[in-house]
Design an enzyme around this catalytic site. Sequence first.
Site, PDB file in Angstrom:
ATOM      1  N   HIS A   1      -5.598  -3.661   5.238  1.00  0.00           N
ATOM      2  CA  HIS A   1      -5.227  -3.950   3.846  1.00  0.00           C
ATOM      3  C   HIS A   1      -6.426  -4.421   3.037  1.00  0.00           C
ATOM      4  O   HIS A   1      -6.476  -5.547   2.562  1.00  0.00           O
ATOM      5  CB  HIS A   1      -4.090  -4.981   3.793  1.00  0.00           C
ATOM      6  CG  HIS A   1      -3.653  -5.267   2.382  1.00  0.00           C
ATOM      7  ND1 HIS A   1      -3.045  -4.323   1.579  1.00  0.00           N
ATOM      8  CD2 HIS A   1      -3.781  -6.376   1.606  1.00  0.00           C
ATOM      9  CE1 HIS A   1      -2.815  -4.846   0.397  1.00  0.00           C
ATOM     10  NE2 HIS A   1      -3.252  -6.096   0.377  1.00  0.00           N
TER      11      HIS A   1
ATOM     12  N   ASP B   1       0.832  -1.206   0.000  1.00  0.00           N
ATOM     13  CA  ASP B   1       0.000   0.000   0.000  1.00  0.00           C
ATOM     14  C   ASP B   1       0.869   1.260   0.000  1.00  0.00           C
ATOM     15  O   ASP B   1       0.547   2.249  -0.663  1.00  0.00           O
ATOM     16  CB  ASP B   1      -0.938  -0.011   1.215  1.00  0.00           C
ATOM     17  CG  ASP B   1      -1.864  -1.212   1.177  1.00  0.00           C
ATOM     18  OD1 ASP B   1      -2.362  -1.536   0.079  1.00  0.00           O
ATOM     19  OD2 ASP B   1      -2.060  -1.851   2.226  1.00  0.00           O
TER      20      ASP B   1
HETATM   21  N1  LIG Z   1      -0.712  -8.643   1.461  1.00  0.00           N
HETATM   22  C1  LIG Z   1      -0.727  -8.187   0.231  1.00  0.00           C
HETATM   23  O1  LIG Z   1      -0.443  -7.002  -0.002  1.00  0.00           O
HETATM   24  C2  LIG Z   1      -1.072  -9.076  -0.902  1.00  0.00           C
HETATM   25  C3  LIG Z   1      -1.596 -10.319  -0.680  1.00  0.00           C
HETATM   26  N2  LIG Z   1      -1.895 -11.167  -1.724  1.00  0.00           N
HETATM   27  C4  LIG Z   1      -2.442 -12.474  -1.381  1.00  0.00           C
HETATM   28  O2  LIG Z   1      -1.425 -13.463  -1.439  1.00  0.00           O
HETATM   29  C5  LIG Z   1      -2.006 -14.755  -1.635  1.00  0.00           C
HETATM   30  C6  LIG Z   1      -1.258 -15.537  -2.690  1.00  0.00           C
HETATM   31  O3  LIG Z   1      -1.389 -14.923  -3.943  1.00  0.00           O
HETATM   32  P1  LIG Z   1      -0.712 -15.591  -5.251  1.00  0.00           P
HETATM   33  O4  LIG Z   1       0.680 -15.971  -4.970  1.00  0.00           O
HETATM   34  O5  LIG Z   1      -0.996 -14.687  -6.377  1.00  0.00           O
HETATM   35  O6  LIG Z   1      -1.579 -16.920  -5.380  1.00  0.00           O
HETATM   36  P2  LIG Z   1      -1.181 -18.282  -6.169  1.00  0.00           P
HETATM   37  O7  LIG Z   1      -2.425 -19.079  -6.275  1.00  0.00           O
HETATM   38  O8  LIG Z   1      -0.444 -17.956  -7.406  1.00  0.00           O
HETATM   39  O9  LIG Z   1      -0.167 -18.983  -5.166  1.00  0.00           O
HETATM   40  C7  LIG Z   1      -0.547 -19.457  -3.938  1.00  0.00           C
HETATM   41  C8  LIG Z   1       0.297 -20.655  -3.625  1.00  0.00           C
HETATM   42  O10 LIG Z   1      -0.075 -21.126  -2.340  1.00  0.00           O
HETATM   43  C9  LIG Z   1       0.034 -22.547  -2.360  1.00  0.00           C
HETATM   44  N3  LIG Z   1      -0.701 -23.140  -1.267  1.00  0.00           N
HETATM   45  C10 LIG Z   1      -2.032 -23.333  -1.115  1.00  0.00           C
HETATM   46  N4  LIG Z   1      -2.296 -23.954   0.041  1.00  0.00           N
HETATM   47  C11 LIG Z   1      -1.109 -24.160   0.657  1.00  0.00           C
HETATM   48  C12 LIG Z   1      -0.714 -24.757   1.871  1.00  0.00           C
HETATM   49  N5  LIG Z   1      -1.610 -25.281   2.706  1.00  0.00           N
HETATM   50  N6  LIG Z   1       0.599 -24.795   2.175  1.00  0.00           N
HETATM   51  C13 LIG Z   1       1.522 -24.275   1.324  1.00  0.00           C
HETATM   52  N7  LIG Z   1       1.208 -23.693   0.169  1.00  0.00           N
HETATM   53  C14 LIG Z   1      -0.095 -23.641  -0.172  1.00  0.00           C
HETATM   54  C15 LIG Z   1      -0.486 -22.931  -3.728  1.00  0.00           C
HETATM   55  O11 LIG Z   1      -0.082 -24.228  -4.100  1.00  0.00           O
HETATM   56  C16 LIG Z   1       0.122 -21.833  -4.593  1.00  0.00           C
HETATM   57  O12 LIG Z   1       1.382 -22.215  -5.109  1.00  0.00           O
HETATM   58  C17 LIG Z   1      -3.475 -14.484  -1.969  1.00  0.00           C
HETATM   59  O13 LIG Z   1      -4.278 -14.707  -0.848  1.00  0.00           O
HETATM   60  C18 LIG Z   1      -3.480 -13.004  -2.330  1.00  0.00           C
HETATM   61  O14 LIG Z   1      -4.739 -12.405  -2.124  1.00  0.00           O
HETATM   62  C19 LIG Z   1      -1.664 -10.794  -3.006  1.00  0.00           C
HETATM   63  C20 LIG Z   1      -1.117  -9.565  -3.281  1.00  0.00           C
HETATM   64  C21 LIG Z   1      -0.827  -8.594  -2.268  1.00  0.00           C
HETATM   65  O1  LIG Z   2      -5.920  -7.045  -4.482  1.00  0.00           O
HETATM   66  C1  LIG Z   2      -5.654  -8.206  -4.126  1.00  0.00           C
HETATM   67  O2  LIG Z   2      -6.502  -9.088  -4.007  1.00  0.00           O
HETATM   68  C2  LIG Z   2      -4.243  -8.522  -3.777  1.00  0.00           C
HETATM   69  C3  LIG Z   2      -3.746  -7.512  -2.837  1.00  0.00           C
HETATM   70  O3  LIG Z   2      -3.928  -7.598  -1.656  1.00  0.00           O
HETATM   71  C4  LIG Z   2      -3.158  -6.297  -3.402  1.00  0.00           C
HETATM   72  O4  LIG Z   2      -2.783  -6.266  -4.584  1.00  0.00           O
HETATM   73  O5  LIG Z   2      -3.040  -5.322  -2.655  1.00  0.00           O
END
Ligand SMILES: NC(=O)C1=CN([C@@H]2O[C@H](COP(=O)(O)OP(=O)(O)OC[C@H]3O[C@@H](n4cnc5c(N)ncnc54)[C@H](O)[C@@H]3O)[C@@H](O)[C@H]2O)C=CC1
Ligand SMILES: O=C([O-])CC(=O)C(=O)O
Length: 344
Positions: A205, A178
């Site tokens: 967030h 952010d």
């Molecule tokens: N805090 C933030 O600012 C942000 C948070 N996110 C969040 O991050 C998370 C991941 O996003 P992406 O990487 O794009 O998703 P993705 O689907 O590409 O990757 C997630 C990974 O987690 C793995 N996974 C699922 N269950 C699991 C478990 N029990 N143990 C270990 N690994 C497991 C999957 O196999 C996959 O490789 C989402 O919830 C998303 O909303 C995304 C962007 C920003």
């Molecule tokens: O928007 C989403 O779902 C992933 C996230 O948290 C971000 O990009 O800030």
Amino acid sequence: MFAARQVTSSVFGAAQRRAFSASAASLSKVAVLGAGGGIGQPLSLLLKLNPRVTELSLFDIRGAPGVAADVGHVNTKSVVTGYEPEQNGGIAAALKGAEIVLIPAGVPRKPGMTRDDLFNTNASIVRDLSKSVAEHCPNANILIISNPVNSTVPITAEVLKKAGVYNPKRLFGVTTLDVVRASRFISQHKGTDPANENIVVIGGHSGETIVPLLSQSGYNLEGQALADYVKRVQFGGDEVVQAKGGAGSATLSMAMAGARFAESLLKAAQGEKGVIEPSFVDSPLFKDQGVTYFSSNVELGPEGVEKIHPIGEVTAHEQKLIDVCVGQLKGNIEKGVKFVAENP
Ligand SMILES: NC(=O)C1=CN([C@@H]2O[C@H](COP(=O)(O)OP(=O)(O)OC[C@H]3O[C@@H](n4cnc5c(N)ncnc54)[C@H](O)[C@@H]3O)[C@@H](O)[C@H]2O)C=CC1
Ligand SMILES: O=C([O-])CC(=O)C(=O)O
């Protein structure tokens, strides 16, 4: 590598790597849970490039050994190991001795979804991984990336409390993205260098819980320009979700933000003073209103959270944004706490 306020091309600098490896005498094992995913892969690469990391542990239910083999060929010193539940000792071995655990495991949004729509799937993933952290590396710094962060951080806290190992100084919801966005967007608006911008963003967030405090950087946008800026910061994630058209949400910018946060923690652990990052932590700032976790600038130290900075002066407009934020956050936090109480 990453300054808390800026990222420079020195990420690849050999001289800097040599300087760090001389000073970074301590061993720093960093684990990524969800390393095979959209965030996990570039995050693993950035951590591999960080000379402060001596051991990189990549866990996922699928794909982590492949990522580890690939990233492991990058010519930096750290040792990389990939783990799946039944491979190389599973999550126990992945976590043993970890100083920092980053958790991006879980599903991302598709267009039309809110972060809260991810709760049903991600709550149990984060709960179960937090149980493993409590068992295998209870003293680690835990960085929660999985959404909805406003609820997944309380979930982890409740799990750690049940296990008797909760340390509020070592649990962080990663809200760095952010601030990265807020700083980039104002630089686009004002024609400044984003590396010199460090807009304070507080709250949580998701949508209206994300509150940029532009006035604290001396900017006074007004009217539609201010409304547009605030909306873009609050819904920057949606911009990426829309653009990816169903293929997920922010991964590359998030990897950079997560790597920056990990770097800041390692710097602070290695004795650097004045390292400040925004983070969603167990916070006194709005506890009197029932909001037990809140994101604000946090000074990091060897024990994790060293000092939570006060909010400081805000404008009447920013105060209204804070009031909306606090109302929503309370519900998000309670939802996480209730989930663990009902589904231990
Ligand atoms: N805090 C933030 O600012 C942000 C948070 N996110 C969040 O991050 C998370 C991941 O996003 P992406 O990487 O794009 O998703 P993705 O689907 O590409 O990757 C997630 C990974 O987690 C793995 N996974 C699922 N269950 C699991 C478990 N029990 N143990 C270990 N690994 C497991 C999957 O196999 C996959 O490789 C989402 O919830 C998303 O909303 C995304 C962007 C920003
Ligand atoms: O928007 C989403 O779902 C992933 C996230 O948290 C971000 O990009 O800030």
